[in-house]
Structures are given as structure tokens and as C-alpha cells.
Design an enzyme around this catalytic site. Structure first.
Site, PDB file in Angstrom:
ATOM      1  CB  CYS A 144      31.708  37.290  32.372  1.00 19.35           C
ATOM      2  SG  CYS A 144      30.445  38.318  31.642  1.00 19.35           S
ATOM      3  CD  GLU A 195      24.800  40.172  36.186  1.00 18.59           C
ATOM      4  OE1 GLU A 195      25.225  39.168  35.583  1.00 18.59           O
ATOM      5  OE2 GLU A 195      23.603  40.489  36.207  1.00 18.59           O
ATOM      6  CD  GLU A 207      35.838  34.148  34.326  1.00 21.20           C
ATOM      7  OE1 GLU A 207      36.309  34.422  35.444  1.00 21.20           O
ATOM      8  OE2 GLU A 207      34.888  34.757  33.839  1.00 21.20           O
ATOM      9  CE  LYS A 261      36.620  49.561  42.841  1.00 22.46           C
ATOM     10  NZ  LYS A 261      37.729  49.934  41.973  1.00 22.46           N
TER      11      LYS A 261
HETATM   12  P1  NAP Z   1      37.685  41.683  40.105  1.00 20.03           P
HETATM   13  O1  NAP Z   1      39.118  41.571  40.450  1.00 20.03           O
HETATM   14  O2  NAP Z   1      36.705  40.968  40.933  1.00 20.03           O
HETATM   15  O3  NAP Z   1      37.377  43.254  40.094  1.00 20.03           O
HETATM   16  C1  NAP Z   1      36.103  43.767  39.770  1.00 20.03           C
HETATM   17  C2  NAP Z   1      35.899  45.064  40.519  1.00 20.03           C
HETATM   18  O4  NAP Z   1      35.949  44.805  41.916  1.00 20.03           O
HETATM   19  C3  NAP Z   1      36.972  46.117  40.251  1.00 20.03           C
HETATM   20  O5  NAP Z   1      36.391  47.388  40.283  1.00 20.03           O
HETATM   21  C4  NAP Z   1      37.906  45.927  41.427  1.00 20.03           C
HETATM   22  O6  NAP Z   1      38.665  47.069  41.725  1.00 20.03           O
HETATM   23  C5  NAP Z   1      36.905  45.646  42.517  1.00 20.03           C
HETATM   24  N1  NAP Z   1      37.453  44.982  43.693  1.00 20.03           N
HETATM   25  C6  NAP Z   1      38.500  44.125  43.769  1.00 20.03           C
HETATM   26  N2  NAP Z   1      38.680  43.730  45.058  1.00 20.03           N
HETATM   27  C7  NAP Z   1      37.736  44.365  45.802  1.00 20.03           C
HETATM   28  C8  NAP Z   1      37.394  44.376  47.194  1.00 20.03           C
HETATM   29  N3  NAP Z   1      38.062  43.651  48.084  1.00 20.03           N
HETATM   30  N4  NAP Z   1      36.360  45.146  47.578  1.00 20.03           N
HETATM   31  C9  NAP Z   1      35.669  45.880  46.688  1.00 20.03           C
HETATM   32  N5  NAP Z   1      35.934  45.917  45.368  1.00 20.03           N
HETATM   33  C10 NAP Z   1      36.952  45.148  44.927  1.00 20.03           C
HETATM   34  O7  NAP Z   1      37.390  41.209  38.631  1.00 20.03           O
HETATM   35  P2  NAP Z   1      38.155  41.655  37.315  1.00 20.03           P
HETATM   36  O8  NAP Z   1      39.369  40.827  37.181  1.00 20.03           O
HETATM   37  O9  NAP Z   1      38.305  43.120  37.250  1.00 20.03           O
HETATM   38  O10 NAP Z   1      37.062  41.286  36.209  1.00 20.03           O
HETATM   39  C11 NAP Z   1      37.010  40.062  35.620  1.00 20.03           C
HETATM   40  C12 NAP Z   1      35.951  39.195  36.273  1.00 20.03           C
HETATM   41  O11 NAP Z   1      34.681  39.820  36.120  1.00 20.03           O
HETATM   42  C13 NAP Z   1      35.821  37.863  35.600  1.00 20.03           C
HETATM   43  O12 NAP Z   1      35.676  36.853  36.552  1.00 20.03           O
HETATM   44  C14 NAP Z   1      34.560  38.006  34.762  1.00 20.03           C
HETATM   45  O13 NAP Z   1      33.935  36.803  34.457  1.00 20.03           O
HETATM   46  C15 NAP Z   1      33.747  38.887  35.627  1.00 20.03           C
HETATM   47  N6  NAP Z   1      32.692  39.564  34.839  1.00 20.03           N
HETATM   48  C16 NAP Z   1      31.400  39.161  35.000  1.00 20.03           C
HETATM   49  C17 NAP Z   1      30.397  39.740  34.247  1.00 20.03           C
HETATM   50  C18 NAP Z   1      28.971  39.317  34.410  1.00 20.03           C
HETATM   51  O14 NAP Z   1      28.088  40.055  33.957  1.00 20.03           O
HETATM   52  N7  NAP Z   1      28.676  38.176  35.035  1.00 20.03           N
HETATM   53  C19 NAP Z   1      30.702  40.743  33.324  1.00 20.03           C
HETATM   54  C20 NAP Z   1      32.033  41.128  33.183  1.00 20.03           C
HETATM   55  C21 NAP Z   1      33.018  40.531  33.961  1.00 20.03           C
HETATM   56  P3  NAP Z   1      40.183  47.249  41.213  1.00 20.03           P
HETATM   57  O15 NAP Z   1      40.143  47.055  39.749  1.00 20.03           O
HETATM   58  O16 NAP Z   1      40.478  48.637  41.578  1.00 20.03           O
HETATM   59  O17 NAP Z   1      40.977  46.212  41.907  1.00 20.03           O
END
Ligand code: NAP
Length: 481
Positions: A285, A251, A382, A175
Site C-alpha cells: 500500500c 488502513e 493503485e 478474518k
Molecule cells: P481487499 O479486496 O479489500 O481485501 C482485504 C480483506 O477484506 C480480505 O481479507 C478480503 O477477503 C476482505 N473482504 C473483501 N470483501 C469483503 C467484504 N465485502 N466484507 C468483508 N471483508 C471483505 O484488498 P486486497 O486486494 O486483499 O488488498 C490490497 C489492498 O489493501 C490495497 O488497496 C492496499 O493498498 C491495501 N492495503 C493497505 C494497507 C494499509 O496499511 N493502509 C496495508 C496493506 C494493504 P478475501 O480475501 O477473502 O476476499
């Protein structure tokens, strides 16, 4: 714009959502709609899980060399089409074209890497407690896996998971983030062309992340979830995976310290900081989030950093000179504004930037703030934007304490020319990854991942394959004559 697939990839076929609903994907640089994508939910996710389940027997039984050849072709096609893929990635994510192209090559590098690791899922023979027995260990694929990925690396975060999962013999339901589904769908199209059998790699786009997530986590068929995203969503998904006792890789978010000692090569530290902090407009991240500079070199460092940051060219990602693109959304922009206001209200001082950029609604000026203190939100959260907060420190012990004072533990950076100090500080930092005199530390050859609330599991390297393999031990007895 190049024709892009806009339906779900399920069981080797493009499928619309059952109710025909679609959602818009927008270019964050202009706000214009660039595509309308099938809005899938729980029902379509269940069909995708079933397709992945049906494909599992054949895919896991295929000799590793066969899986490797397909992964290699997938990577080669992606590299051949890197320009097209980069253009689409820039349109949906906003990052500069050069960075988008780099991301596509980086994503493909995982397919190459794991095409080779596929053939090295070695087992073991262990000396048994009795001479009439043999202990044999084999590695078997975990089974049907799920991947949920973020918008900030729409190609690479998915390829990093898919490459390892498929190499191990697992099948996948992915997804992608609703902001950036096109790169994932393009990757699926190329994968099919490369020879992926139907159902091995499924992509379910949709606006209702919670519904898709619930279908993936509640399924008894899905045996593992690999998630990249925020710590808050990660926590929820871990809880959702508990009833079916799934394997989980997380991650999650970071809050990276970037430490510049008085003996550092300041040129190298500035280069490293620019690369670490401002890539993808500060939305990674592993971005430097808290920049600690020894008080004896702070003024020189801050002044040289300010000159470089003020010279960054801001604009749409497809313009040739652009180094800083838009932020992904209004919410992301509002967060950056809030963090800067909080820092200024508590005594921080802007050296450059600190406001919206006229290029458009989601553009923020690259910013340097000095005089920051540990209590400010910009140090505790962050940032995910082009803002560099500078704080002074006096001693090695003090900066180690400051750097570790967070619930996160993803990446940290240290600049020093003292070998003993490099090891001491590297060992003392409670992080999954430490860059010593390096500001960019990810590659397919290295184990990417965090500790504490930045998650668990590793992607890339030989350790990455283990995340998709089970250990099976067989005891063979009755060997005595
Ligand atoms: P996010 O809001 O957690 O979303 C990530 C993914 O999860 C998206 O596909 C999102 O879908 C989905 N999602 C959201 N709520 C969900 C739920 N209740 N159930 C299932 N899936 C759900 O994070 P983001 O804002 O997109 O990304 C930024 C974050 O990712 C930052 O905190 C960053 O540090 C972290 N990140 C970590 C790494 C690593 O390798 N450690 C790498 C890159 C990014 P929708 O977009 O459709 O809402």
C-alpha cells in the site's frame, strides 16, 4: 511442506466449518494447491465472537504485565520459527523468502513493541472546576474487536492489529484473506503455545468474505473493526458498522508520490525507489506509485533506474536469487496489463519490461515507463505491480499540486538535500506518512496510517494503543469537609 493448521482457531480449539466445507490455497508461483482450509462463514464467525466475548473478562482483568509476558513469548517463538513461517508465507503469497522472513520479524516487532506499551496505558488527573471535586481519567479496553486483513502481508498486517488489541486488554476475531490464511493460522498456533488463553485470539478463515464481514459488523458484541484492504471494501465496511456505532480503523489503499528534486542525492533516491517500488513485486500500500523527477535530472535518473530494474531477477520466491515473485492472482495480473496498455496508448514509452515474464502465468516483467501524464490510469489507480511510471516536473509548487491531486493520502516520499525544501514539501503533502530521503518508512515505533480516502486510525507507536482504548472520565465529588 511443513504441517500447517488448516482449521479455524475458535475458543482455543481447532474447528472445522460446520458443514465440513474446505477451500484451496494455491501457490501463486506455480498455481499448485498447497493446502485445503476450513471454509467458515457466518455461523462459525458468531461462535468465534461469543468465544471472544467469554474470554474478555479474564483477559482485560489480567494485570498488564501478565498480558505483556504472553505477547513477548509469542514474539520470541515467532522469531525462533521465522524460517518455517517465512517458507509458508512465500508459498501462499509468492514473495521472495528473504522478504517473507523480514515480514515475520516485522510482525513480531509489533508484539514486542506493544508488550511494552501494554504497561503504559496511563490515565490522567485533571484540575476540577471546584475544590471539592476531582476529575479522573482512566483508559479501558474497547472490548471484543474484529480484524480483517489482506494477502499482501499475511503475517504483519494481522500482528500489527493483534498486538495492539491484546495489549490493551481487548480480545479479537480475525478474518485473514482467502488467498493467504496459513500465516494467520500459524500465528494462532504459536500464540496458543505462548500462553494466550482460549478465546483471546480467534481466526476464522473462509471464502465468503461478505458473510464473515456481515457477521462481524452486525454484531452488537463486537465494539470495533480494524480493517486493512482496499478503499472500496473499506467504504462498505464503514457503512456496515454504522448501525451499531462501532469504532472503526481503516488502513486503506494508497497512491504514493515519489518526488526527486534536482538537488537530491540520486544514489539514495534510486536505492529508496527500488526498495519502495519493487518490494513484494510492487504489491504494497506504500509502494511508490507516481514517480515525479525534476526535468533537469530526469534523463540520468531514468537511465540509471532502467539499468537497475532490468537487472532484477524474476522467479519463484523460494529460489535463492529471486527479487521479484509472481503477482497474487490473475485479476492482479490483468490489472497491471491494463494499466500499462493504457499508458502506452496515451503516449507513455517503455524503457524496460512492459510484458509478461516467462517464469509463469502470474509473473510480470519489472517495468519502467517514461513520459507518463496525470490523465493515465497508471497515475490515478493503485498499480499493485512491478511498474514504475516516470513523470517530469519543473517547480516545487507544481509537484506539490500534482502529488496532492488524489483521493488517497497514505505515504509520500521526497528526495532533496535542501533542508528548507524538505520541511516545506513535507508540511505541504496531504499524507499520513512522509519519507524524507527514505524509501521504507514503516516500523513498530512509528504511527502507520493515512488521511483522506486512505483511512483513519494509526497502527504502531504509542498512538497505536489508543485505537483499542476508551477514555473513561470519573468525577469524584463531595470531598469538602
Ligand atoms: P481487499 O479486496 O479489500 O481485501 C482485504 C480483506 O477484506 C480480505 O481479507 C478480503 O477477503 C476482505 N473482504 C473483501 N470483501 C469483503 C467484504 N465485502 N466484507 C468483508 N471483508 C471483505 O484488498 P486486497 O486486494 O486483499 O488488498 C490490497 C489492498 O489493501 C490495497 O488497496 C492496499 O493498498 C491495501 N492495503 C493497505 C494497507 C494499509 O496499511 N493502509 C496495508 C496493506 C494493504 P478475501 O480475501 O477473502 O476476499
Amino acid at each position: 511442506m511443513q504441517t500447517v493448521p488448516t482449521q479455524a482457531m475458535i475458543g482455543g480449539e481447532w474447528r472445522s466449518a460446520d458443514d465440513g466445507c474446505r477451500f484451496d490455497v494455491r501457490d501463486p508461483a506455480t498455481g499448485h494447491v498447497i493446502a485445503s482450509v476450513s471454509d467458515c462463514g457466518e455461523a462459525e464467525t458468531r461462535v468465534a465472537i461469543s468465544a471472544a466475548d467469554q474470554a474478555l473478562v479474564g483477559w482485560s482483568a489480567m494485570p498488564a504485565a501478565g498480558r505483556a509476558a504472553i505477547l513477548r513469548r509469542w514474539a520470541d517463538l515467532m522469531i525462533e520459527r521465522a524460517d518455517v513461517l517465512a517458507r509458508i508465507l512465500t508459498r501462499e503469497n509468492g514473495k521472495p523468502l528473504g522478504e517473507a522472513r523480514g515480514e515475520v520479524l516485522y510482525g513480531a516487532s509489533y508484539l514486542h513493541w506493544f508488550s511494552e506499551e501494554a504497561m503504559r496505558a496511563y490515565g490522567d488527573v485533571i484540575p476540577a472546576p471546584g475544590s471539592d471535586r476531582r476529575i479522573i481519567v482512566t483508559k479501558t479496553p474497547v472490548g471484543v474487536c474484529a480484524a480483517i486483513t489482506p494477502w499482501n502481508f499475511p503475517n504483519a498486517m494481522l500482528m500489527r492489529k493483534a498486538a495492539a488489541a491484546l495489549a490493551a486488554g481487548c480480545t479479537l476475531v480475525a478474518k485473514p484473506a482467502a488467498e493467504t490464511p496459513l500465516s494467520a493460522l500459524m500465528a494462532a498456533e504459536i500464540g496458543i503455545e505462548a500462553g494466550l488463553p482460549a478465546g483471546v485470539f480467534n481466526v476464522v478463515p473462509g471464502k465468503d468474505a461478505a458473510a464473515i464481514g456481515e457477521a462481524l459488523t452486525s454484531s452488537e458484541i463486537v465494539r470495533k473493526l480494524s480493517f486493512t484492504g482496499s478503499t472500496g471494501v473499506g467504504r462498505k465496511l464503514i457503512a456496515q458498522c454504522a448501525p451499531s456505532v462501532k469504532r472503526v480503523s481503516m488502513e486503506l489503499g494508497g497512491n504514493a508520490p515519489f518526488i526527486v528534486f534536482e538537488d537530491a542525492d540520486l544514489d539514495a533516491a534510486l536505492d529508496g525507489l527500488m526498495a519502495s517500488k519493487f518490494r513484494n513485486s510492487g504489491q504494497t500500500c506504500v509502494c511508490a506509485n507516481r514517480i515525479y523527477v525534476n526535468d533537469s535530472v530526469m534523463e540520468e535518473f531514468a537511465s540509471r533506474l532502467t539499468d537497475r530494474v532490468a537487472a532484477l531477477h524474476v522467479g519463484a520466491g523460494d529460489q535463492a536469487r529471486t527479487e521479484i515473485g509472481p503477482l497474487i492472482s490473475e485479476a492482479a495480473f490483468a490489472k497491471v496489463e491494463r494499466l500499462v496498455s493504457d499508458a502506452l496508448a496515451r503516449g507513455g514509452r517503455v524503457r524496460t519490461g512492459g510484458a509478461k515474464h516467462p517464469a509463469g502465468n502470474l509473473f510480470y516483467r519489472p517495468t519502467v515507463i517514461e513520459g507518463v501524464t496525470p490523465d493515465m490510469d497508471v497515475m490515478r489507480e493503485e498499480i499493485f505491480g512491478p511498474v514504475a511510471p516516470l513523470a517530469v516536473f519543473a517547480s516545487e509548487a507544481e509537484v506539490i499540486k500534482l502529488a496532492n491531486d488524489t483521493e488517497h493520502g497514505l505515504a509520500a516520499y521526497v528526495y532533496t538535500r535542501d533542508l528548507g525544501r524538505a520541511w516545506r514539501v513535507g508540511d505541504a503533502l496531504a499524507y499520513g506518512m512522509v519519507g524524507i530521503n527514505e524509501g521504507v518508512l514503516s516500523s513498530a515505533a512509528a504511527p502507520f496510517g493515512g488521511v483522506k480516502q486512505s483511512g483513519f486510525g494509526r497502527e504502531g507507536s504509542r498512538y497505536g494503543l489508543d485505537d483499542y482504548l476508551e477514555i473513561k472520565y470519573m468525577l469524584m465529588g463531595g470531598l469538602s469537609a
